[in-house]
Design an enzyme around this catalytic site. Structure first.
Site, short mmCIF file in Angstrom:
data_model
loop_
_atom_site.label_atom_id
_atom_site.label_comp_id
_atom_site.label_asym_id
_atom_site.label_seq_id
_atom_site.Cartn_x
_atom_site.Cartn_y
_atom_site.Cartn_z
N LYS A 188 0.89 -1.18 0.00
CA LYS A 188 0.00 0.00 0.00
C LYS A 188 0.92 1.22 0.00
CE LYS A 188 -1.76 3.11 1.89
NZ LYS A 188 -1.74 4.54 1.47
N GLU A 264 9.99 1.49 10.45
CA GLU A 264 11.01 2.53 10.32
C GLU A 264 10.30 3.87 10.46
OE1 GLU A 264 13.78 2.45 6.99
OE2 GLU A 264 14.35 4.49 7.50
N CYS A 298 13.73 10.86 6.60
CA CYS A 298 13.76 10.42 8.00
C CYS A 298 15.17 10.48 8.57
CB CYS A 298 13.15 9.03 8.15
SG CYS A 298 13.85 7.82 7.04
N GLU A 396 10.47 15.95 14.97
CA GLU A 396 10.87 15.73 13.58
C GLU A 396 10.07 16.71 12.73
OE1 GLU A 396 9.45 12.21 11.39
OE2 GLU A 396 11.52 11.97 10.71
P1 NDP Z 1 2.05 8.84 7.66
O1 NDP Z 1 2.72 8.04 8.68
O2 NDP Z 1 0.61 9.18 7.84
O3 NDP Z 1 2.15 8.11 6.21
C1 NDP Z 1 3.03 7.07 5.91
C2 NDP Z 1 2.27 5.93 5.22
O4 NDP Z 1 1.29 5.42 6.10
C3 NDP Z 1 1.51 6.35 3.96
O5 NDP Z 1 1.47 5.29 3.04
C4 NDP Z 1 0.12 6.59 4.50
O6 NDP Z 1 -0.85 6.50 3.48
C5 NDP Z 1 0.00 5.46 5.49
N1 NDP Z 1 -0.99 5.65 6.54
C6 NDP Z 1 -1.52 6.80 7.03
N2 NDP Z 1 -2.42 6.53 8.00
C7 NDP Z 1 -2.47 5.19 8.12
C8 NDP Z 1 -3.22 4.30 8.94
N3 NDP Z 1 -4.12 4.72 9.83
N4 NDP Z 1 -3.02 2.98 8.79
C9 NDP Z 1 -2.14 2.51 7.91
N5 NDP Z 1 -1.42 3.29 7.09
C10 NDP Z 1 -1.58 4.62 7.20
O7 NDP Z 1 2.86 10.16 7.43
P2 NDP Z 1 2.32 11.55 6.85
O8 NDP Z 1 2.29 11.42 5.40
O9 NDP Z 1 1.06 11.97 7.52
O10 NDP Z 1 3.46 12.53 7.34
C11 NDP Z 1 3.40 13.05 8.66
C12 NDP Z 1 4.73 13.00 9.33
O11 NDP Z 1 5.22 11.67 9.34
C13 NDP Z 1 5.83 13.77 8.63
O12 NDP Z 1 5.78 15.10 9.01
C14 NDP Z 1 7.05 13.07 9.10
O13 NDP Z 1 7.42 13.59 10.36
C15 NDP Z 1 6.62 11.64 9.27
N6 NDP Z 1 7.03 10.77 8.14
C16 NDP Z 1 8.13 10.01 8.30
C17 NDP Z 1 8.56 9.22 7.27
C18 NDP Z 1 9.78 8.39 7.39
O14 NDP Z 1 10.37 8.04 6.38
N7 NDP Z 1 10.18 8.01 8.59
C19 NDP Z 1 7.87 9.19 5.97
C20 NDP Z 1 6.68 10.00 5.93
C21 NDP Z 1 6.30 10.76 6.99
P3 NDP Z 1 -1.41 7.84 2.77
O15 NDP Z 1 -0.22 8.70 2.51
O16 NDP Z 1 -2.04 7.30 1.55
O17 NDP Z 1 -2.37 8.43 3.72
#
Ligand code: NDP
Length: 500
Positions: A188, A264, A298, A396
């Site tokens: 996903k 991660e 990250c 972060e």
């Molecule tokens: P999320 O954690 O929401 O998104 C990461 C992934 O999880 C996406 O595929 C998202 O799908 C999915 N997701 C979101 N909600 C759910 C859920 N309830 N159950 C299962 N999967 C879910 O990150 P955000 O995009 O909201 O970003 C917010 C913050 O997260 C950033 O500001 C950053 O701090 C952190 N982040 C960290 C990352 C890393 O590499 N460690 C990567 C991205 C974000 P979809 O996008 O389709 O909603």
């Protein structure tokens, strides 16, 4: 090998993708579509189906069938490795197309996207060898009557949730290792950056991956993602993203089937610079570490912990490096820093830049919204007069925001570096080997760089200490993560269980 589409231009109409189940593209049909607009140009570039939970069930069932009938795990490592090798070649052959969609959806510079795609092909090359070398252990020292074996078996059906910051790279730091282990999977991707994941599913099928071994469902995290983490027939979940959703994964695993988890999550990574470092190299690394991928990374080096005697001069060097960066249209070959990927992230970053100033930190440079007419761009911000309690020093930000925290002694540098709930990555800059190794030993982080930053490759595992996550991806450890261990006791000769 790859032919640049010159001149790079926006697609005249958005490309419509289907999702991918059991070796076939499934057109959107009557499902709603999610339209992605390029974050740099604000024009529609892709349309992706919003899958239903019934679609997810179909995808998990396909992955389950493919796992249970052993069409993949039963092949043997050599045959699995051959598929991964062909996939690497196909990724290279289609690198330009993959990089193009990565740039359109994510906003990262095209030159960077190309480099990432080539790195991804290398992941497949490396994992192809691991498929053959994966092995267990044996105990030939248990006495004449007993022989012991420890075997590794694929965990089963893996759910993989990937974020939007490195859609293809993070995918490829996991998929070849998952497949090398013999598992099957359902991915996903983030709803805003799904295109290149769908391209990879096509590529793997063309490379000879049996149907059902890689499935892709698209849609939002809150609907389809949540359903995946709660699914009763998924044996393991690999999640990369926010700590908040990581916590949900842990809760959902507890509520459902105790699926194994790999997480991660976030980071607030220190860049520790000593006065004896090559300060020009270090400034270059620090500027790169915060501006690369517009700081949406990250492992960004977002806390500059610098020896006080050089702190001011060093900050000026970093500022000078940042001032030279070419920020703007990611389809321009010369661009080094592209757009902020989502509107929500843009607001989060600007919110932190404002809160930093309200809390009394001094904005040395950057933090401005570039007026390009359309698109979202923020110039890298550097804050000084920062205290460790400020939100910009603790949270972060996931954007180009660097805070400077000076130190006087080595112990203090280590103490500041460890003063975070995270432990994803760290860099140390010093010409003194004792200093560099002491810091490397004592700072709690899953990835460490000495006199460099953000380096990586398929051999070296990724993952965090503390709230940065569980488990490791990539390297030998990455493939082992997707296996479980079985102990086999083999009796030699006659045995009487009751000792008679
Ligand atoms: P999320 O954690 O929401 O998104 C990461 C992934 O999880 C996406 O595929 C998202 O799908 C999915 N997701 C979101 N909600 C759910 C859920 N309830 N159950 C299962 N999967 C879910 O990150 P955000 O995009 O909201 O970003 C917010 C913050 O997260 C950033 O500001 C950053 O701090 C952190 N982040 C960290 C990352 C890393 O590499 N460690 C990567 C991205 C974000 P979809 O996008 O389709 O909603």
């Amino acid at each position: 090998m790859t032919q640049a589409l010159t001149p790079l231009s926006l697609p005249p109409v958005p490309r419509e993708f289907g999702f991918f189940v059991d070796g076939k593209v499934v057109p959107a049909g009557t499902r709603d579509l999610s339209e992605r607009r390029s974050p740099a140009h604000d024009v529609p570039v892709t349309r992706i189906p919003k899958c239903t939970t019934a679609d997810l069930d179909t995808a998990v069932a396909a992955a389950r069938r493919a796992f249970e009938d052993r069409r993949w795990s039963g092949l043997g490592g050599a045959a699995r490795g051959a598929v991964l090798l062909r996939a690497a070649a196909l990724i290279r052959a289609r690198a330009e197309e993959i990089a193009y969609f990565e740039t359109l959806e994510n906003g990262k510079p095209i030159a960077q996207a190309r480099g990432e795609v080539m790195g991804c092909a290398d992941m497949f090359d490396y994992a192809s060898g691991l498929a053959r070398s994966l092995h267990g252990d044996s105990f030939n020292n248990l006495g004449d009557g007993l022989f012991g074996l420890v075997t590794r078996e694929p965990v089963g059906v893996v759910g993989l949730i990937t974020p939007w910051n490195f859609p293809f790279l993070i995918l490829c730091e996991r998929v070849p290792y998952i497949l090398a282990s013999g598992c099957t999977l359902v991915v996903k991707p983030s709803e805003v950056t799904s295109a290149t994941t769908l391209l990879l599913a096509e590529i793997l099928t063309e490379a000879g991956l049996p149907d059902g071994c890689m499935n892709v469902v698209t849609g939002s995290g809150s609907s389809i993602g949540q359903a995946l983490i709660e699914h009763m027939d998924v044996d393991m979940l690999s999640f990369t993203g926010s700590t908040a959703v990581g916590r949900r994964c842990v809760e959902a695993a507890g509520r459902s089937n105790f699926k194994k988890l790999g997480l991660e999550l976030g980071g607030k990574n220190p860049q520790i610079v000593f006065a004896d470092a090559d300060l020009d190299d270090a400034a270059d690394g620090v500027a790169f570490g915060i501006a690369f991928n517009a700081g949406q990374c990250c492992v960004s080096g977002s806390r500059l912990i610098v020896e006080r005697s050089v702190a001011e001069a060093f900050a000026q060097r970093v500022q000078a490096k940042l001032a030279r960066l070419r920020i703007g249209d990611p389809l321009d070959e010369a661009t080094q820093v592209g757009a902020i990927t989502t509107a929500a992230q843009h607001d989060i970053i600007l919110g932190y830049i404002q809160s930093g100033q309200e809390e009394g930190a001094r904005l040395l440079c950057g933090g401005e919204v570039l007026d390009t007419g359309e698109g979202r761009f923020i110039t890298p911000a550097v804050f000084t007069d920062v205290t460790r309690e400020m939100a910009i020093a603790r949270d972060e930000v996931f954007g180009p925001v660097l805070v400077i925290l000076p130190f006087d002694t080595l112990d203090e540098a280590i103490e500041i570096a460890n003063d975070t709930v995270y432990g994803l990555a760290a860099s140390v800059w010093s010409k003194n080997i004792d200093t560099a190794l002491t810091v490397t030993r004592r700072v709690r982080a899953g990835r460490f760089w000495v006199n460099t930053t953000l380096a990586g490759g398929p051999e070296l595992p990724l993952g965090g200490f503390r709230q940065s996550g569980w488990g490791r991806e990539a390297g030998v450890y990455g493939v082992e993560e997707y296996t479980q261990i079985k102990s086999v006791h083999v009796e030699i000769g006659k045995r009487t269980h009751w000792g008679e």
